[in-house]
Design a protein around this motif. Structure first.
Motif, PDB file in Angstrom:
ATOM      1  N   ARG A  88       0.851  -1.200   0.000  1.00 22.69           N
ATOM      2  CA  ARG A  88       0.000   0.000   0.000  1.00 22.69           C
ATOM      3  C   ARG A  88       0.883   1.245   0.000  1.00 22.69           C
ATOM      4  NH1 ARG A  88      -4.603  -0.504   4.005  1.00 22.69           N
ATOM      5  NH2 ARG A  88      -2.914  -0.857   5.444  1.00 22.69           N
ATOM      6  N   SER A  89       0.514   2.203  -0.805  1.00 21.14           N
ATOM      7  CA  SER A  89       1.265   3.463  -0.825  1.00 21.14           C
ATOM      8  C   SER A  89       0.989   4.206   0.482  1.00 21.14           C
ATOM      9  CB  SER A  89       0.835   4.312  -2.020  1.00 21.14           C
ATOM     10  OG  SER A  89      -0.484   4.779  -1.838  1.00 21.14           O
ATOM     11  N   PRO A  90       1.855   5.132   0.859  1.00 25.82           N
ATOM     12  CA  PRO A  90       1.585   5.907   2.086  1.00 25.82           C
ATOM     13  C   PRO A  90       0.237   6.618   1.984  1.00 25.82           C
ATOM     14  CG  PRO A  90       3.816   6.298   1.308  1.00 25.82           C
ATOM     15  CD  PRO A  90       3.136   5.503   0.237  1.00 25.82           C
ATOM     16  N   GLY A  91      -0.173   6.944   0.786  1.00 25.04           N
ATOM     17  CA  GLY A  91      -1.508   7.496   0.583  1.00 25.04           C
ATOM     18  C   GLY A  91      -1.612   8.976   0.896  1.00 25.04           C
ATOM     19  N   LEU A  92      -2.781   9.496   0.681  1.00 22.24           N
ATOM     20  CA  LEU A  92      -3.019  10.887   1.056  1.00 22.24           C
ATOM     21  C   LEU A  92      -4.242  10.924   1.958  1.00 22.24           C
ATOM     22  CD1 LEU A  92      -5.650  12.451  -0.414  1.00 22.24           C
ATOM     23  CD2 LEU A  92      -4.206  12.178  -2.419  1.00 22.24           C
ATOM     24  N   TYR A  93      -4.244  11.868   2.882  1.00 21.54           N
ATOM     25  CA  TYR A  93      -5.414  12.055   3.743  1.00 21.54           C
ATOM     26  C   TYR A  93      -5.979  13.438   3.455  1.00 21.54           C
ATOM     27  CZ  TYR A  93      -8.327  12.727   7.831  1.00 21.54           C
ATOM     28  OH  TYR A  93      -9.401  12.987   8.646  1.00 21.54           O
ATOM     29  N   GLY A  94      -7.212  13.465   2.999  1.00 23.27           N
ATOM     30  CA  GLY A  94      -7.805  14.744   2.587  1.00 23.27           C
ATOM     31  C   GLY A  94      -8.720  15.350   3.636  1.00 23.27           C
ATOM     32  N   GLY A  95      -8.784  14.718   4.809  1.00 25.89           N
ATOM     33  CA  GLY A  95      -9.592  15.284   5.889  1.00 25.89           C
ATOM     34  C   GLY A  95     -11.085  15.084   5.696  1.00 25.89           C
ATOM     35  N   GLU A  96     -11.856  15.586   6.695  1.00 21.56           N
ATOM     36  CA  GLU A  96     -13.298  15.306   6.670  1.00 21.56           C
ATOM     37  C   GLU A  96     -14.008  16.034   5.524  1.00 21.56           C
ATOM     38  OE1 GLU A  96     -15.319  17.393  10.158  1.00 21.56           O
ATOM     39  OE2 GLU A  96     -13.231  17.219  10.826  1.00 21.56           O
ATOM     40  N   ASN A  97     -13.387  17.099   5.016  1.00 17.09           N
ATOM     41  CA  ASN A  97     -14.028  17.842   3.920  1.00 17.09           C
ATOM     42  C   ASN A  97     -13.349  17.561   2.578  1.00 17.09           C
ATOM     43  OD1 ASN A  97     -15.856  19.096   5.685  1.00 17.09           O
ATOM     44  ND2 ASN A  97     -14.209  20.489   6.345  1.00 17.09           N
ATOM     45  N   ILE A  98     -12.859  16.350   2.445  1.00 14.85           N
ATOM     46  CA  ILE A  98     -12.119  15.980   1.222  1.00 14.85           C
ATOM     47  C   ILE A  98     -12.932  16.296  -0.040  1.00 14.85           C
ATOM     48  CG2 ILE A  98     -12.920  13.556   1.372  1.00 14.85           C
ATOM     49  CD1 ILE A  98     -10.110  12.789   0.260  1.00 14.85           C
ATOM     50  N   ARG A  99     -12.259  16.872  -1.030  1.00 14.35           N
ATOM     51  CA  ARG A  99     -12.917  17.269  -2.282  1.00 14.35           C
ATOM     52  C   ARG A  99     -12.204  16.609  -3.459  1.00 14.35           C
ATOM     53  NH1 ARG A  99     -10.998  22.173  -3.042  1.00 14.35           N
ATOM     54  NH2 ARG A  99     -12.536  22.887  -4.570  1.00 14.35           N
ATOM     55  N   ALA A 100     -12.960  16.361  -4.504  1.00 19.50           N
ATOM     56  CA  ALA A 100     -12.377  15.777  -5.719  1.00 19.50           C
ATOM     57  C   ALA A 100     -11.230  16.646  -6.230  1.00 19.50           C
ATOM     58  CB  ALA A 100     -13.445  15.630  -6.796  1.00 19.50           C
ATOM     59  N   ILE A 127      -8.066  15.932  -4.439  1.00 16.13           N
ATOM     60  CA  ILE A 127      -7.485  14.664  -4.891  1.00 16.13           C
ATOM     61  C   ILE A 127      -6.754  14.884  -6.215  1.00 16.13           C
ATOM     62  CG2 ILE A 127      -7.995  12.296  -5.627  1.00 16.13           C
ATOM     63  CD1 ILE A 127     -10.374  12.358  -3.670  1.00 16.13           C
ATOM     64  N   LYS A 128      -7.366  15.660  -7.102  1.00 18.47           N
ATOM     65  CA  LYS A 128      -6.720  15.943  -8.398  1.00 18.47           C
ATOM     66  C   LYS A 128      -5.353  16.606  -8.160  1.00 18.47           C
ATOM     67  CE  LYS A 128      -7.051  18.426 -12.692  1.00 18.47           C
ATOM     68  NZ  LYS A 128      -7.721  19.397 -13.510  1.00 18.47           N
ATOM     69  N   ARG A 129      -5.340  17.593  -7.288  1.00 19.55           N
ATOM     70  CA  ARG A 129      -4.117  18.352  -7.019  1.00 19.55           C
ATOM     71  C   ARG A 129      -3.046  17.454  -6.391  1.00 19.55           C
ATOM     72  NH1 ARG A 129      -3.410  20.927  -2.414  1.00 19.55           N
ATOM     73  NH2 ARG A 129      -5.641  20.867  -1.992  1.00 19.55           N
ATOM     74  N   ARG A 130      -3.477  16.505  -5.546  1.00 21.23           N
ATOM     75  CA  ARG A 130      -2.508  15.696  -4.789  1.00 21.23           C
ATOM     76  C   ARG A 130      -2.421  14.257  -5.327  1.00 21.23           C
ATOM     77  NH1 ARG A 130      -4.247  16.332   1.337  1.00 21.23           N
ATOM     78  NH2 ARG A 130      -2.451  14.968   1.591  1.00 21.23           N
ATOM     79  N   TRP A 131      -2.864  14.035  -6.561  1.00 22.85           N
ATOM     80  CA  TRP A 131      -2.999  12.689  -7.129  1.00 22.85           C
ATOM     81  C   TRP A 131      -1.708  11.867  -7.011  1.00 22.85           C
ATOM     82  CZ3 TRP A 131      -6.381   9.370  -7.360  1.00 22.85           C
ATOM     83  CH2 TRP A 131      -6.444   8.354  -8.312  1.00 22.85           C
ATOM     84  N   ALA A 132      -0.560  12.537  -7.221  1.00 25.29           N
ATOM     85  CA  ALA A 132       0.731  11.820  -7.180  1.00 25.29           C
ATOM     86  C   ALA A 132       0.937  11.182  -5.810  1.00 25.29           C
ATOM     87  CB  ALA A 132       1.869  12.772  -7.503  1.00 25.29           C
ATOM     88  N   GLU A 133       0.440  11.837  -4.755  1.00 24.53           N
ATOM     89  CA  GLU A 133       0.623  11.289  -3.395  1.00 24.53           C
ATOM     90  C   GLU A 133      -0.084   9.935  -3.230  1.00 24.53           C
ATOM     91  OE1 GLU A 133      -0.132  13.881   0.140  1.00 24.53           O
ATOM     92  OE2 GLU A 133      -0.191  15.433  -1.402  1.00 24.53           O
ATOM     93  N   ALA A 134      -1.286   9.823  -3.809  1.00 24.81           N
ATOM     94  CA  ALA A 134      -2.045   8.567  -3.669  1.00 24.81           C
ATOM     95  C   ALA A 134      -1.351   7.424  -4.395  1.00 24.81           C
ATOM     96  CB  ALA A 134      -3.453   8.741  -4.210  1.00 24.81           C
TER      97      ALA A 134
END
Ligand SMILES: NC(=O)c1ccc[n+]([C@@H]2O[C@H](COP(=O)([O-])OP(=O)(O)OC[C@H]3O[C@@H](n4cnc5c(N)ncnc54)[C@H](O)[C@@H]3O)[C@@H](O)[C@H]2O)c1
Length: 306
Positions: free
Chosen positions: A251-263, A266-273
């Motif tokens: 599993r990749s370290p992944g990204l955490y977008g918090g409770e108000n996560i927005r698409a 995710i687009k901006r931080r896609w490389a992290e996922a």
């Protein structure tokens, strides 16, 4: 040799044992003292026709070597009949090699319902039907060894094999759950992803590869995994030409977008996922995922707000 892995008094069902890998397993288990049910419907590579001769020939080979075997000509779709053949001949079942298989290769746009259904019935349905028919007996005797046969097409995908790769990937899901359910009753279940010369691969692999990738170089892994001394369960092994390696989820370290996560986040931080560097891990259960997510959320809550 003193360290020979023997199968005396063990009863082994090998499906699709009339040719290719199945024949090689059946012969080797018999050489090691096992009593073999040589199951084979004797179909073509695409699952057409039927012939008793295919299984009979292997039984003859085993008997000529001084081994013990009976033939069974039922389709793997009818697992109870195969189990009955084992019980009638030998009184028990210790090992199941879910190996029988066919191909219905065609690009997805041209795949018919029949191409899909037949592959599901033989590969997934066959493994289910036979294993189910033997499962309670294995539980009662507190011993069982099961091999499910996947494929590179299952774990990587392959053009023209949407049906076959779905079934082959599904077989590893079957392994993972049965490994967990069988654990306390000494039933060990593993998946192999073989590469070997057979009629399935004779027009796909080059002559050089076909010479190197003999079924006999796949057999020793299956023998070891099915021996009473082997406690391994729930793993998947690639095996070819004498090479053996296990594979697992990373599993990749992944990204955490918090409770108000927005698409848009995710687009901006896609490389992290999608980045496998840094704090990767190797989950083994669904609960590992939930624990990880809870840990991240708790840590985030505890972080002082600036
Ligand atoms: N050879 C490889 O490199 C390779 C690679 C990946 C996966 N596999 C898998 O390994 C297994 C064995 O393949 P192989 O290469 O030895 O092929 P093979 O065609 O030589 O042997 C398959 C055998 O299964 C039998 N069979 C087919 N449908 C059956 C049914 N419904 N009931 C009973 N018997 C049936 C056939 O008659 C045949 O004898 C298959 O599951 C295949 O998908 C093989």
């Amino acid at each position: 040799m003193a360290d020979t892995l023997r199968f005396d008094n063990r009863v082994i069902i090998v499906t699709g044992a009339g040719s290719g890998l199945g024949r090689a397993y059946a012969l080797e288990f018999a050489r090691r003292g096992g009593k073999i049910v040589v199951n084979d419907l004797g179909v073509s590579r695409v699952g057409e026709g039927s012939s008793a001769r295919v299984a009979d020939n292997v039984v003859d080979e085993i008997r000529k070597l001084g081994g013990t075997a009976v033939a069974n000509y039922d389709s793997v779709e009818f697992g109870e009949k195969i189990v009955k053949a084992a019980i009638d001949a030998f009184g028990r079942i210790d090992v199941i090699i879910n190996n029988a298989g066919i191909l219905r290769d065609v690009s997805f746009g041209k795949m018919t319902d029949n191409d899909w259904d037949l592959i599901m019935r033989v590969h997934l349905g066959g493994a289910f039907s036979l294993t189910k028919a033997a499962w309670l007996k294995m539980r009662e005797q507190k011993f069982g060894r099961i091999i499910n046969t996947s494929s590179g097409s299952g774990i990587y995908g392959n053009f023209g094999q949407a049906n076959y790769s779905t079934a082959k990937y599904g077989l590893h899901g079957f392994t993972l759950t049965l490994a967990k359910e069988g654990e306390k009753n000494n039933i060990r279940v593993n998946t192999i992803v073989p590469n070997a010369a057979s009629r399935m691969t004779e027009d796909i692999l080059t002559p050089d590869l076909l010479r190197l990738l003999t079924p006999e170089r796949v057999v020793p892994l299956v023998v070891y995994l099915c021996h009473e001394s082997c406690q391994q369960t729930g793993n998947l092994y690639e095996v070819a030409g004498g090479f053996i390696a296990t594979m697992r989820w990373q599993r990749s370290p992944g990204l955490y977008g918090g409770e108000n996560i927005r698409a848009e986040d995710i687009k901006r931080r896609w490389a992290e996922a999608n980045n496998y560097t840094g704090n990767v891990d190797y989950p083994q259960a669904h609960t590992d995922t939930l624990q990880k997510v809870m840990g991240i959320i708790e840590a985030e809550k505890a972080r002082p707000k600036l």
